[in-house]
Write a protein that holds these residues in place. Structure first.
Motif, PDB file in Angstrom:
ATOM      1  N   ASP A 171       0.835  -1.211   0.000  1.00  0.00           N
ATOM      2  CA  ASP A 171       0.000   0.000   0.000  1.00  0.00           C
ATOM      3  C   ASP A 171       0.863   1.252   0.000  1.00  0.00           C
ATOM      4  O   ASP A 171       0.569   2.223  -0.715  1.00  0.00           O
ATOM      5  CB  ASP A 171      -0.897   0.030   1.246  1.00  0.00           C
ATOM      6  N   MET A 172       1.896   1.225   0.821  1.00  0.00           N
ATOM      7  CA  MET A 172       2.765   2.389   0.919  1.00  0.00           C
ATOM      8  C   MET A 172       3.439   2.672  -0.432  1.00  0.00           C
ATOM      9  O   MET A 172       3.511   3.827  -0.881  1.00  0.00           O
ATOM     10  CB  MET A 172       3.822   2.142   1.999  1.00  0.00           C
ATOM     11  N   LEU A 173       3.906   1.602  -1.072  1.00  0.00           N
ATOM     12  CA  LEU A 173       4.513   1.784  -2.390  1.00  0.00           C
ATOM     13  C   LEU A 173       3.489   2.259  -3.406  1.00  0.00           C
ATOM     14  O   LEU A 173       3.771   3.128  -4.247  1.00  0.00           O
ATOM     15  CB  LEU A 173       5.142   0.472  -2.859  1.00  0.00           C
ATOM     16  N   ALA A 174       2.287   1.684  -3.348  1.00  0.00           N
ATOM     17  CA  ALA A 174       1.233   2.064  -4.289  1.00  0.00           C
ATOM     18  C   ALA A 174       0.840   3.527  -4.107  1.00  0.00           C
ATOM     19  O   ALA A 174       0.634   4.262  -5.092  1.00  0.00           O
ATOM     20  CB  ALA A 174       0.017   1.161  -4.090  1.00  0.00           C
ATOM     21  N   SER A 175       0.728   3.957  -2.869  1.00  0.00           N
ATOM     22  CA  SER A 175       0.406   5.364  -2.621  1.00  0.00           C
ATOM     23  C   SER A 175       1.490   6.275  -3.173  1.00  0.00           C
ATOM     24  O   SER A 175       1.214   7.361  -3.700  1.00  0.00           O
ATOM     25  CB  SER A 175       0.241   5.596  -1.110  1.00  0.00           C
ATOM     26  N   GLY A 176       2.732   5.823  -3.075  1.00  0.00           N
ATOM     27  CA  GLY A 176       3.828   6.601  -3.640  1.00  0.00           C
ATOM     28  C   GLY A 176       3.710   6.728  -5.140  1.00  0.00           C
ATOM     29  O   GLY A 176       3.963   7.798  -5.721  1.00  0.00           O
ATOM     30  N   VAL A 177       3.275   5.629  -5.806  1.00  0.00           N
ATOM     31  CA  VAL A 177       3.090   5.671  -7.261  1.00  0.00           C
ATOM     32  C   VAL A 177       1.967   6.631  -7.632  1.00  0.00           C
ATOM     33  O   VAL A 177       2.071   7.425  -8.579  1.00  0.00           O
ATOM     34  CB  VAL A 177       2.802   4.251  -7.793  1.00  0.00           C
ATOM     35  N   VAL A 178       0.847   6.559  -6.896  1.00  0.00           N
ATOM     36  CA  VAL A 178      -0.269   7.476  -7.156  1.00  0.00           C
ATOM     37  C   VAL A 178       0.163   8.920  -6.933  1.00  0.00           C
ATOM     38  O   VAL A 178      -0.206   9.831  -7.698  1.00  0.00           O
ATOM     39  CB  VAL A 178      -1.477   7.130  -6.253  1.00  0.00           C
ATOM     40  N   LEU A 179       0.955   9.144  -5.906  1.00  0.00           N
ATOM     41  CA  LEU A 179       1.453  10.489  -5.626  1.00  0.00           C
ATOM     42  C   LEU A 179       2.279  11.018  -6.799  1.00  0.00           C
ATOM     43  O   LEU A 179       2.120  12.178  -7.222  1.00  0.00           O
ATOM     44  CB  LEU A 179       2.298  10.465  -4.348  1.00  0.00           C
ATOM     45  N   ILE A 180       3.119  10.163  -7.341  1.00  0.00           N
ATOM     46  CA  ILE A 180       3.898  10.573  -8.515  1.00  0.00           C
ATOM     47  C   ILE A 180       2.985  10.895  -9.685  1.00  0.00           C
ATOM     48  O   ILE A 180       3.192  11.881 -10.421  1.00  0.00           O
ATOM     49  CB  ILE A 180       4.905   9.459  -8.885  1.00  0.00           C
ATOM     50  N   GLY A 181       1.922  10.075  -9.858  1.00  0.00           N
ATOM     51  CA  GLY A 181       0.971  10.328 -10.939  1.00  0.00           C
ATOM     52  C   GLY A 181       0.277  11.669 -10.786  1.00  0.00           C
ATOM     53  O   GLY A 181       0.103  12.408 -11.762  1.00  0.00           O
ATOM     54  N   ILE A 182      -0.134  12.010  -9.559  1.00  0.00           N
ATOM     55  CA  ILE A 182      -0.806  13.288  -9.309  1.00  0.00           C
ATOM     56  C   ILE A 182       0.143  14.452  -9.601  1.00  0.00           C
ATOM     57  O   ILE A 182      -0.256  15.482 -10.174  1.00  0.00           O
ATOM     58  CB  ILE A 182      -1.296  13.351  -7.850  1.00  0.00           C
ATOM     59  N   VAL A 183       1.395  14.280  -9.218  1.00  0.00           N
ATOM     60  CA  VAL A 183       2.373  15.332  -9.488  1.00  0.00           C
ATOM     61  C   VAL A 183       2.493  15.571 -10.991  1.00  0.00           C
ATOM     62  O   VAL A 183       2.523  16.711 -11.466  1.00  0.00           O
ATOM     63  CB  VAL A 183       3.744  14.977  -8.881  1.00  0.00           C
ATOM     64  N   PHE A 184       2.507  14.478 -11.759  1.00  0.00           N
ATOM     65  CA  PHE A 184       2.574  14.627 -13.220  1.00  0.00           C
ATOM     66  C   PHE A 184       1.324  15.316 -13.765  1.00  0.00           C
ATOM     67  O   PHE A 184       1.386  16.097 -14.714  1.00  0.00           O
ATOM     68  CB  PHE A 184       2.748  13.251 -13.876  1.00  0.00           C
ATOM     69  N   VAL A 185       0.165  15.029 -13.157  1.00  0.00           N
ATOM     70  CA  VAL A 185      -1.079  15.662 -13.602  1.00  0.00           C
ATOM     71  C   VAL A 185      -1.015  17.166 -13.409  1.00  0.00           C
ATOM     72  O   VAL A 185      -1.468  17.951 -14.248  1.00  0.00           O
ATOM     73  CB  VAL A 185      -2.289  15.067 -12.841  1.00  0.00           C
ATOM     74  N   THR A 186      -0.442  17.591 -12.284  1.00  0.00           N
ATOM     75  CA  THR A 186      -0.353  19.034 -12.025  1.00  0.00           C
ATOM     76  C   THR A 186       0.519  19.735 -13.063  1.00  0.00           C
ATOM     77  O   THR A 186       0.410  20.947 -13.252  1.00  0.00           O
ATOM     78  CB  THR A 186       0.228  19.290 -10.621  1.00  0.00           C
ATOM     79  N   PHE A 187       1.366  18.956 -13.736  1.00  0.00           N
ATOM     80  CA  PHE A 187       2.213  19.548 -14.782  1.00  0.00           C
ATOM     81  C   PHE A 187       1.642  19.301 -16.178  1.00  0.00           C
ATOM     82  O   PHE A 187       2.325  19.490 -17.182  1.00  0.00           O
ATOM     83  CB  PHE A 187       3.634  18.977 -14.694  1.00  0.00           C
ATOM     84  N   GLY A 188       0.377  18.856 -16.248  1.00  0.00           N
ATOM     85  CA  GLY A 188      -0.300  18.752 -17.528  1.00  0.00           C
ATOM     86  C   GLY A 188      -0.389  17.372 -18.124  1.00  0.00           C
ATOM     87  O   GLY A 188      -1.030  17.191 -19.164  1.00  0.00           O
ATOM     88  N   PHE A 189       0.227  16.382 -17.522  1.00  0.00           N
ATOM     89  CA  PHE A 189       0.144  15.030 -18.070  1.00  0.00           C
ATOM     90  C   PHE A 189      -1.066  14.343 -17.423  1.00  0.00           C
ATOM     91  O   PHE A 189      -0.976  13.647 -16.425  1.00  0.00           O
ATOM     92  CB  PHE A 189       1.432  14.266 -17.763  1.00  0.00           C
ATOM     93  N   VAL A 190      -2.253  14.534 -18.047  1.00  0.00           N
ATOM     94  CA  VAL A 190      -3.525  14.187 -17.410  1.00  0.00           C
ATOM     95  C   VAL A 190      -3.746  12.680 -17.290  1.00  0.00           C
ATOM     96  O   VAL A 190      -4.542  12.224 -16.458  1.00  0.00           O
ATOM     97  CB  VAL A 190      -4.699  14.840 -18.174  1.00  0.00           C
ATOM     98  N   LYS A 191      -3.110  11.901 -18.167  1.00  0.00           N
ATOM     99  CA  LYS A 191      -3.328  10.458 -18.107  1.00  0.00           C
ATOM    100  C   LYS A 191      -2.443   9.764 -17.063  1.00  0.00           C
ATOM    101  O   LYS A 191      -2.536   8.558 -16.867  1.00  0.00           O
ATOM    102  CB  LYS A 191      -3.079   9.837 -19.477  1.00  0.00           C
TER     103      LYS A 191
END
Length: 462
Positions: free
Chosen positions: A154-174
């Protein structure tokens, strides 16, 4: 230890519930499929940890009339239930993520809030994993170990989601949907690992490497001739070990019991949380002499023998011995005992063996008596001195004469040269004993105790 297991399971369950509510609420508010998937995952975590808490409480119950091996497998059942939840959650998350990747991207708002929730989730999971692993290692609980593995993923998965959200804030919506797929992969991996471990426990699969470790530990016990059977299985935190060992049949029962205790203690020191059933089976060794084998056979039949003589002829093995029997037995009864013993010896050494048995009455081993008068004792002392007077270096000491219901018993210490061999000592002591019995017909026994010269000054009597 039991309360500690239940406490950490309860705290983990409450943490899962609070995280699930937080992730769901903020995920729906922000529209993050990654965070919603994490909320679903945390919801399944809550159910799984609730089952784990219940299973830990049940497994801590002692064995009873209906559960001879305890209730430890409840923890494996709980872990298997958790696997089913993990596979279901992973499938749903992967389905939703792929649907978003193939369709129009969903707008995510309030990304900073999502990031904050994920950071909190990672911190909570970190301390939860640390606590679960500590207690799991201390208690050997497979359910808590499974929870620790679960929340580490779970901790690793949350880290992956966190990275995804960071990318979204920079315009990479997928990136959010991609992160959700990665989360599903983490869940599937954890579920597969946990599922195999739980299934192995339920079907009594022996833990890898345990049998070889047991064999290595038993190498330290030379009395163990062979390991005839090893059975190992887990039931919750307890490792049940059943061993059947071949040991030398010449070992006394007391030594066999002591050996079993030593082996049990050694295994428990190197293998945590074990319950050991150990069976020792007597076996003959190739190094056993014929004399040893005959004495063991007699002892197993509760017969006492002495003066055992083994004669090897060119084409014949001859065995003879004196067999002590109850003086009240008839000759017919005695013959039955002799035949039984000789049959057992031939079964061990071969039917061609020639056996000669001399029966003797067992001397009473419990008598009541008293010291004879001093004048009678002096007579025996003088007789002992007389029969050894021709050897100036021989000494008689500590003469005791007792009257019993069977007759007189004479005890004495006989000091002989230290370099005299046992055969010579026996001949000399026997000569003195026969001399006393011939001079005093009412003597029941004469017992000479041999000691080595020089005689200490305090014991010299002449």
């Amino acid at each position: 230890m039991k309360n500690e297991k239940q406490h950490v399971a309860l705290v983990s369950m409450l943490a899962s519930g609070l995280l699930a509510i937080g992730k769901f609420t903020i995920g729906i508010f922000t529209g993050s499929i990654g965070l919603i998937s994490e909320g679903i995952h945390s919801c399944s975590d809550f159910i799984a940890t609730a089952v784990t808490w219940w299973a830990v409480r049940i497994s801590d119950k002692p064995a009873d009339d209906n559960h001879h091996y305890g209730h430890g497998k409840m923890e494996s059942m709980a872990a298997l239930f958790e696997v089913a939840l993990l596979f279901g959650a992973a499938g749903w998350i992967a389905y939703e993520a792929i649907k978003r990747l193939m369709g129009e991207p969903h707008e995510i708002i309030a990304a900073p809030l999502v990031i904050a929730v994920l950071v909190i989730s990672i911190v909570v999971d970190f301390f939860r994993v640390k606590a679960l692993r500590r207690v799991a290692k201390k208690t050997g609980s497979p359910a808590l170990e499974a929870d620790a593995l679960h929340f580490f993923s779970d901790m690793l998965a949350s880290g992956v989601v966190l990275i995804g959200i960071v990318f979204v804030t920079f315009g990479f919506v997928k990136a959010d949907a991609i992160a959700a797929i990665v989360v599903a992969c983490f869940i599937l991996s954890a579920a597969a690992t946990l599922g195999k471990r739980s299934f192995d426990s339920l079907v009594d699969t022996a833990p890898a490497g345990t049998e070889s470790k047991i064999a290595s530990l038993l190498d330290n016990f030379p009395e163990v001739i062979a390991i005839e059977r090893t059975r190992v299985r887990n039931a919750g935190p307890v490792l049940f070990i059943e061993l059947t060992l071949a040991v030398s049949r010449s070992l006394p029962l007391e030594r066999v019991s002591e050996l079993k205790n030593q082996i049990t203690q050694t295994l428990q020191q190197h293998l945590n949380h074990t319950e050991i059933t150990l069976i020792a089976i007597p076996r003959s060794e190739s190094s056993e002499t014929i004399a040893t084998r005959v004495r063991i056979i007699a002892a197993n039949l509760d017969q006492a023998i002495h003066r055992l003589t083994i004669l090897q002829l060119p084409n014949q093995l001859t065995i003879s011995f004196d067999l002590e029997l109850d003086a009240a037995l008839s000759l017919k009864q005695s013959q039955g005992i002799v035949d039984n013993l000789e049959t057992a010896i031939r079964a061990e050494l071969g039917q061609h063996v020639e056996i000669d048995t001399h029966i003797e009455p067992i001397i009473a081993n419990w008598l009541e008596g008293q010291d004879v008068p001093d004048n009678l004792k002096q007579e025996f002392e003088q007789a002992l001195y007389a029969c050894t007077a021709d050897r100036g270096d021989n000494k008689i000491s500590h003469v005791r004469v007792r009257e019993t219901s069977q007759g007189v018993i004479v005890y004495f210490d006989y000091y002989l040269p230290a370099d005299m061999c046992v055969d010579q000592v026996h001949t000399e002591v026997d000569r003195v004993e026969r001399s006393i019995r011939s001079g005093f017909p009412h003597v029941f026994r004469v017992i000479g105790h041999a000691e080595s010269l020089p005689l200490p000054q305090r014991q010299q009597i002449f």
